[in-house]
Motif scaffolding. Structure first.
Motif, PDB file in Angstrom:
ATOM      1  N   PRO A  53      11.211  -2.357  11.175  1.00 20.00           N
ATOM      2  CA  PRO A  53      11.901  -1.066  11.080  1.00 20.00           C
ATOM      3  C   PRO A  53      11.483  -0.105  12.184  1.00 20.00           C
ATOM      4  O   PRO A  53      10.715  -0.444  13.079  1.00 20.00           O
ATOM      5  N   ALA A  54      11.983   1.121  12.074  1.00 17.21           N
ATOM      6  CA  ALA A  54      11.649   2.183  13.022  1.00 17.21           C
ATOM      7  C   ALA A  54      10.146   2.476  12.988  1.00 17.21           C
ATOM      8  O   ALA A  54       9.450   2.139  12.029  1.00 17.21           O
ATOM      9  N   THR A  55       9.670   3.138  14.017  1.00 15.55           N
ATOM     10  CA  THR A  55       8.234   3.361  14.223  1.00 15.55           C
ATOM     11  C   THR A  55       7.548   4.013  13.035  1.00 15.55           C
ATOM     12  O   THR A  55       6.496   3.554  12.598  1.00 15.55           O
ATOM     13  N   ILE A  56       8.117   5.081  12.471  1.00 11.64           N
ATOM     14  CA  ILE A  56       7.433   5.829  11.420  1.00 11.64           C
ATOM     15  C   ILE A  56       7.209   4.973  10.184  1.00 11.64           C
ATOM     16  O   ILE A  56       6.146   5.009   9.569  1.00 11.64           O
ATOM     17  N   SER A  57       8.184   4.128   9.828  1.00 12.15           N
ATOM     18  CA  SER A  57       8.026   3.253   8.658  1.00 12.15           C
ATOM     19  C   SER A  57       6.968   2.205   8.917  1.00 12.15           C
ATOM     20  O   SER A  57       6.231   1.807   8.010  1.00 12.15           O
ATOM     21  N   LEU A  58       6.872   1.757  10.147  1.00 12.76           N
ATOM     22  CA  LEU A  58       5.873   0.758  10.512  1.00 12.76           C
ATOM     23  C   LEU A  58       4.477   1.359  10.476  1.00 12.76           C
ATOM     24  O   LEU A  58       3.520   0.734  10.004  1.00 12.76           O
ATOM     25  N   GLU A  59       4.348   2.603  10.941  1.00 12.10           N
ATOM     26  CA  GLU A  59       3.053   3.284  10.935  1.00 12.10           C
ATOM     27  C   GLU A  59       2.539   3.499   9.513  1.00 12.10           C
ATOM     28  O   GLU A  59       1.347   3.403   9.243  1.00 12.10           O
ATOM     29  N   GLN A  60       3.452   3.787   8.591  1.00 11.43           N
ATOM     30  CA  GLN A  60       3.064   4.083   7.215  1.00 11.43           C
ATOM     31  C   GLN A  60       2.830   2.831   6.384  1.00 11.43           C
ATOM     32  O   GLN A  60       2.299   2.906   5.282  1.00 11.43           O
ATOM     33  N   SER A  61       3.227   1.689   6.917  1.00 13.95           N
ATOM     34  CA  SER A  61       3.068   0.439   6.186  1.00 13.95           C
ATOM     35  C   SER A  61       1.595   0.045   6.070  1.00 13.95           C
ATOM     36  O   SER A  61       0.792   0.303   6.959  1.00 13.95           O
ATOM     37  N   SER A  62       1.270  -0.615   4.962  1.00 12.39           N
ATOM     38  CA  SER A  62      -0.063  -1.191   4.810  1.00 12.39           C
ATOM     39  C   SER A  62      -0.223  -2.364   5.767  1.00 12.39           C
ATOM     40  O   SER A  62       0.756  -2.971   6.196  1.00 12.39           O
ATOM     41  N   SER A  63      -1.455  -2.691   6.070  1.00 20.36           N
ATOM     42  CA  SER A  63      -1.727  -3.914   6.829  1.00 20.36           C
ATOM     43  C   SER A  63      -1.703  -5.095   5.864  1.00 20.36           C
ATOM     44  O   SER A  63      -1.796  -4.928   4.645  1.00 20.36           O
ATOM     45  N   GLU A  64      -1.581  -6.303   6.426  1.00 18.73           N
ATOM     46  CA  GLU A  64      -1.648  -7.491   5.584  1.00 18.73           C
ATOM     47  C   GLU A  64      -2.990  -7.557   4.858  1.00 18.73           C
ATOM     48  O   GLU A  64      -3.060  -7.947   3.689  1.00 18.73           O
ATOM     49  N   GLU A  65      -4.048  -7.147   5.541  1.00 14.90           N
ATOM     50  CA  GLU A  65      -5.389  -7.215   4.967  1.00 14.90           C
ATOM     51  C   GLU A  65      -5.531  -6.324   3.740  1.00 14.90           C
ATOM     52  O   GLU A  65      -6.035  -6.754   2.692  1.00 14.90           O
ATOM     53  N   THR A  66      -5.089  -5.068   3.838  1.00 20.25           N
ATOM     54  CA  THR A  66      -5.217  -4.159   2.692  1.00 20.25           C
ATOM     55  C   THR A  66      -4.236  -4.535   1.585  1.00 20.25           C
ATOM     56  O   THR A  66      -4.539  -4.375   0.403  1.00 20.25           O
ATOM     57  N   ALA A  67      -3.058  -5.050   1.952  1.00 22.66           N
ATOM     58  CA  ALA A  67      -2.076  -5.471   0.941  1.00 22.66           C
ATOM     59  C   ALA A  67      -2.598  -6.661   0.138  1.00 22.66           C
ATOM     60  O   ALA A  67      -2.455  -6.709  -1.088  1.00 22.66           O
ATOM     61  N   LYS A  68      -3.214  -7.613   0.819  1.00 20.88           N
ATOM     62  CA  LYS A  68      -3.787  -8.775   0.118  1.00 20.88           C
ATOM     63  C   LYS A  68      -4.916  -8.335  -0.812  1.00 20.88           C
ATOM     64  O   LYS A  68      -5.058  -8.866  -1.920  1.00 20.88           O
ATOM     65  N   PHE A  69      -5.710  -7.370  -0.368  1.00 24.53           N
ATOM     66  CA  PHE A  69      -6.783  -6.856  -1.228  1.00 24.53           C
ATOM     67  C   PHE A  69      -6.201  -6.247  -2.500  1.00 24.53           C
ATOM     68  O   PHE A  69      -6.697  -6.493  -3.601  1.00 24.53           O
ATOM     69  N   LYS A  70      -5.147  -5.450  -2.357  1.00 26.83           N
ATOM     70  CA  LYS A  70      -4.542  -4.805  -3.521  1.00 26.83           C
ATOM     71  C   LYS A  70      -3.974  -5.814  -4.519  1.00 26.83           C
ATOM     72  O   LYS A  70      -3.867  -5.526  -5.701  1.00 26.83           O
ATOM     73  N   SER A  71      -3.602  -6.996  -4.035  1.00 24.32           N
ATOM     74  CA  SER A  71      -2.976  -7.991  -4.902  1.00 24.32           C
ATOM     75  C   SER A  71      -3.977  -8.763  -5.759  1.00 24.32           C
ATOM     76  O   SER A  71      -3.591  -9.431  -6.728  1.00 24.32           O
ATOM     77  N   LYS A  72      -5.264  -8.679  -5.428  1.00 19.59           N
ATOM     78  CA  LYS A  72      -6.275  -9.442  -6.172  1.00 19.59           C
ATOM     79  C   LYS A  72      -6.336  -8.991  -7.632  1.00 19.59           C
ATOM     80  O   LYS A  72      -6.453  -7.801  -7.925  1.00 19.59           O
ATOM     81  N   GLY A  73      -6.238  -9.950  -8.533  1.00 18.37           N
ATOM     82  CA  GLY A  73      -6.313  -9.649  -9.959  1.00 18.37           C
ATOM     83  C   GLY A  73      -5.042  -9.107 -10.552  1.00 18.37           C
ATOM     84  O   GLY A  73      -4.986  -8.780 -11.740  1.00 18.37           O
ATOM     85  N   MET A  74      -3.994  -8.996  -9.738  1.00 20.32           N
ATOM     86  CA  MET A  74      -2.712  -8.482 -10.218  1.00 20.32           C
ATOM     87  C   MET A  74      -1.806  -9.652 -10.621  1.00 20.32           C
ATOM     88  O   MET A  74      -1.432 -10.470  -9.776  1.00 20.32           O
ATOM     89  N   HIS A  75      -1.454  -9.735 -11.889  1.00 24.42           N
ATOM     90  CA  HIS A  75      -0.583 -10.825 -12.338  1.00 24.42           C
ATOM     91  C   HIS A  75       0.101 -10.418 -13.646  1.00 24.42           C
ATOM     92  O   HIS A  75      -0.333  -9.493 -14.338  1.00 24.42           O
ATOM     93  N   GLY A  76       1.154 -11.131 -13.972  1.00 19.41           N
ATOM     94  CA  GLY A  76       1.893 -10.832 -15.191  1.00 19.41           C
ATOM     95  C   GLY A  76       3.332 -11.299 -15.091  1.00 19.41           C
ATOM     96  O   GLY A  76       3.692 -12.096 -14.215  1.00 19.41           O
TER      97      GLY A  76
END
Length: 381
Positions: A53-76
């Motif tokens: 996407p455009a620059t501003i949306s890319l800047e505000q996006s999480s990194s793969e590293e922080t996104a993977k961290f947030k996913s730990k233990g998340m299930h359902g």
């Protein structure tokens, strides 16, 4: 795009203007976006089928590293992202769920994310173009996880720091969120004031300060049904390093007491996430260290434990901050300058002493109870 990934986008636009039959501006924008996202989103940047996407949306996006961290233990069974954006958080968070629902108001961003997510997880997701909160009001579904990353820019592009000022207003919608979820996670700005966030959302049970290589990236505010009576916890996690987590209850900091003293063999600077958490008394007490001065947030001791989540400096000597003495100490003209509660900032002190960053030597300007000091140090950890 694949043929010119490592070239200057501006020069490509100039070179091929009017000479190609495809949308040149779009292709060049994709090249530039991939270059900017190469470190932050390495796997996505390497996939030629994905769009950016455009620059501003890319800047505000999480990194793969922080996104993977947030996913730990998340299930359902099912989860929903009320503010899907580029879809990085949504994609990784949804991996532990049977169904993921992606919501996004911006039409162009919605189309980019839907294109990518349908490639990455065919048939796994549902897409809602529009206001996530409005969808939440009307859907009969109950979610194992509701996630939101409220936009932190105002109409005039000014930065917003209060949760209730961001879009969507999760504070105003809190009763709705609680009625529809087993778990709620809110991503907040690294500039968010923790006390302010807890006063706006007093039901929050845990705040996780997420940093990457000692740079605070985001705050995660967590609530879980059935745990309303648990004491509030603050957790500091530094990704990309071997530092252990630092976790404490808010009441622990209130009860802790600092011991003060002049610099000993080591100067110790807590990770930025610990400073963000405000654990100024507890850090010294937990690791048996003395604080140099109330507002310096540097600690000292004659020894330290290897697992301490901090940068460790060995004090070689206290020096007089005079330019003529620097040539004898640092003939290369290089030393890494750090100032913590010093009379000058790091850039001003470097200029005053005629130094440039580099080498293995460190100068730390700070304040102890006996006044302003400059220490020549070597970093150990």
């Amino acid at each position: 795009m694949q043929d010119h990934l490592n070239e200057d986008p501006a020069l490509l636009l100039f070179k091929y203007q009017g000479k190609v039959s495809f949308d040149l501006k779009m292709a060049v924008q994709q090249i530039g976006a991939r270059q900017r996202a190469a470190k932050k989103l390495s796997a996505w940047s390497a996939d030629p089928q994905l769009l950016f996407p455009a620059t501003i949306s890319l800047e505000q996006s999480s990194s793969e590293e922080t996104a993977k961290f947030k996913s730990k233990g998340m299930h359902g069974k099912q989860m929903i992202d009320l503010t899907g954006g580029f879809g990085v958080d949504f994609f990784y968070l949804s991996q532990g769920f049977e169904l993921g629902i992606y919501c996004e108001k911006q039409a162009e961003l919605f189309e980019v994310a839907r294109h990518n997510l349908e490639l990455l997880g065919p048939g796994k997701f549902q897409f809602v173009e529009g206001d996530g909160l409005e969808y939440l009001k009307t859907t009969p579904l109950h979610f194992d996880l509701i996630y939101a990353d409220p936009a932190r820019r105002g109409i005039s592009n000014q930065k917003l720091y209060k949760l209730q000022d961001c879009e969507p207003d999760v504070v105003g919608a809190w009763a709705l969120l609680r009625s529809k979820a087993e778990r709620i996670r809110i991503k907040a700005s690294p500039m968010t004031d923790i006390s302010q966030a807890l006063s706006e959302l007093p039901d929050i049970q845990k705040i996780t300060i997420v940093s990457v290589k000692n740079e605070v990236k985001e705050l995660l505010l967590s609530w879980e049904k059935g745990k309303e009576k648990t004491s509030k916890r603050i957790e500091v996690v530094d990704l990309g390093s071997n530092f252990p987590r630092f976790e404490f209850g808010a009441e622990e900091e209130e009860k802790a007491n600092s011991q003060f003293g002049e610099a000993e063999k080591y100067l110790i600077e807590p990770l930025s996430g610990i400073l963000k958490a405000g654990a100024f008394q507890l850090f010294g007490e937990r690791f048996g260290l003395k604080k140099l001065e109330k507002n310096s947030h540097l600690y000292t001791g004659s020894q330290f434990t290897p697992e301490i989540p901090a940068r460790i400096f060995e004090v070689l000597q206290e020096i007089s901050p005079k330019k003529q003495e620097m040539k004898a100490l640092f003939p290369s003209g290089k030393a890494n300058v750090i100032c913590r509660n010093y009379v000058l900032g790091a850039e001003d002190l470097k200029k005053k002493l005629g130094l440039k960053d580099g080498g293995e030597d460190y100068l730390i300007g700070t304040k102890s109870d006996s006044g302003y000091k400059v220490f020549w140090c070597r970093r150990l950890k």
